[in-house]
Design a protein around this motif. Structure first.
Motif, PDB file in Angstrom:
ATOM      1  N   ARG A 122      34.651  47.369  31.572  1.00  0.00           N
ATOM      2  CA  ARG A 122      34.770  48.667  31.276  1.00  0.00           C
ATOM      3  C   ARG A 122      35.136  50.010  31.901  1.00  0.00           C
ATOM      4  O   ARG A 122      35.527  50.716  31.878  1.00  0.00           O
ATOM      5  CB  ARG A 122      33.470  48.485  30.105  1.00  0.00           C
ATOM      6  CG  ARG A 122      33.960  50.381  28.942  1.00  0.00           C
ATOM      7  CD  ARG A 122      32.771  50.766  28.552  1.00  0.00           C
ATOM      8  NE  ARG A 122      32.235  49.789  27.859  1.00  0.00           N
ATOM      9  CZ  ARG A 122      31.309  49.575  26.506  1.00  0.00           C
ATOM     10  NH1 ARG A 122      30.647  50.644  26.406  1.00  0.00           N
ATOM     11  NH2 ARG A 122      31.000  48.987  25.834  1.00  0.00           N
ATOM     12  N   LYS A 126      38.576  48.793  33.599  1.00  0.00           N
ATOM     13  CA  LYS A 126      39.972  49.560  32.531  1.00  0.00           C
ATOM     14  C   LYS A 126      39.740  50.994  32.455  1.00  0.00           C
ATOM     15  O   LYS A 126      40.735  51.738  33.158  1.00  0.00           O
ATOM     16  CB  LYS A 126      38.847  48.617  31.307  1.00  0.00           C
ATOM     17  CG  LYS A 126      38.836  47.242  31.072  1.00  0.00           C
ATOM     18  CD  LYS A 126      39.136  47.263  29.999  1.00  0.00           C
ATOM     19  CE  LYS A 126      38.749  45.431  29.434  1.00  0.00           C
ATOM     20  NZ  LYS A 126      38.640  45.266  27.348  1.00  0.00           N
ATOM     21  N   ASN A 146      41.229  51.290  36.487  1.00  0.00           N
ATOM     22  CA  ASN A 146      42.490  51.077  36.052  1.00  0.00           C
ATOM     23  C   ASN A 146      42.094  50.142  37.175  1.00  0.00           C
ATOM     24  O   ASN A 146      43.272  50.141  37.879  1.00  0.00           O
ATOM     25  CB  ASN A 146      43.779  51.715  36.310  1.00  0.00           C
ATOM     26  CG  ASN A 146      44.699  51.275  35.795  1.00  0.00           C
ATOM     27  OD1 ASN A 146      45.022  50.859  35.545  1.00  0.00           O
ATOM     28  ND2 ASN A 146      45.488  52.016  36.721  1.00  0.00           N
TER      29      ASN A 146
END
Length: 207
Positions: free
Chosen positions: A196, A199, A202
């Motif tokens: 997580r 993400k 990025n």
């Protein structure tokens, strides 16, 4: 200081120079983006703030802080060893604001620079599996504690209680402080959702 300590100090300096040369070589091939530089600065500042919150403070320095190792190790897992080692170096330099105790160049490296930099190896086994993450964190913290132990044996043996071997004293002193904090930090990282975080930042999970 004995002649043996002087010789060992020189060896430590030579090894440290070699380590820095390898680090600089890696950094030539791993150009940091503006985003990474900003994140390194932010996380290093976080590490410094956390290091000021001490649950246990030892008389000759050190103790257990509020997971001050965590930001550096987390960056190493997310971005790789080059970013992690750089973050550790920046954290070490920021900590010098507190006023270091320097009695020898090798002691300075062992107590203030190298222990923070090697935390940047926390992601050396990858971040695709919890076991790999934990193994990397344990390796990094073990190397960090080892630096403190060597410094204690070579430069602070006089603080060992009468009749106690300086090596045993340094091991007990540093493992019960930095070692315990490193273990707790390694366990805590297992509960952090790395995918997580990747993400949100990025970052490709295969990086």
């Amino acid at each position: 200081m004995s002649s043996l300590n002087n010789i060992l100090g020189i060896v430590i300096l030579i090894v440290s120079i070699g380590w820095f040369c390898l680090y600089l070589k890696d950094m030539k091939n791993r150009k940091l983006s503006t985003k990474e530089i900003v994140i390194i600065g932010m996380f290093s500042a976080m590490s410094y703030i956390l290091s000021m919150i001490q649950f246990i403070k030892y008389p000759q320095g050190g103790g257990i802080t509020l997971f001050s190792m965590l930001p550096t190790m987390l960056l190493a897992i997310l971005y790789g060893k080059e970013v992690g080692i750089t973050a550790g170096l920046v954290f070490a330099l920021i900590k010098l604001i507190s006023g270091p105790t320097i009695i020898h160049p090798a002691q300075f490296l062992l107590d203030y620079i190298l222990p923070m930099m090697v935390l940047g190896l926390a992601g050396i086994f990858g971040r695709d599996k919890k076991f790999n993450i934990f193994a990397g964190c344990i390796l990094a913290t073990s190397l960090s504690v080892l630096m403190y132990i060597i410094s204690g044996v070579l430069y602070f043996a006089q603080y060992a209680p009468k009749g106690m071997n300086p090596i045993v004293y340094s091991c007990v002193y540093n493992i019960s402080s930095a070692g315990v904090e490193g273990l707790l930090t390694s366990i805590l990282i297992l509960f952090i959702p790395i995918k997580r975080f990747s993400k949100v930042l990025n970052i490709s999970i295969s990086q």
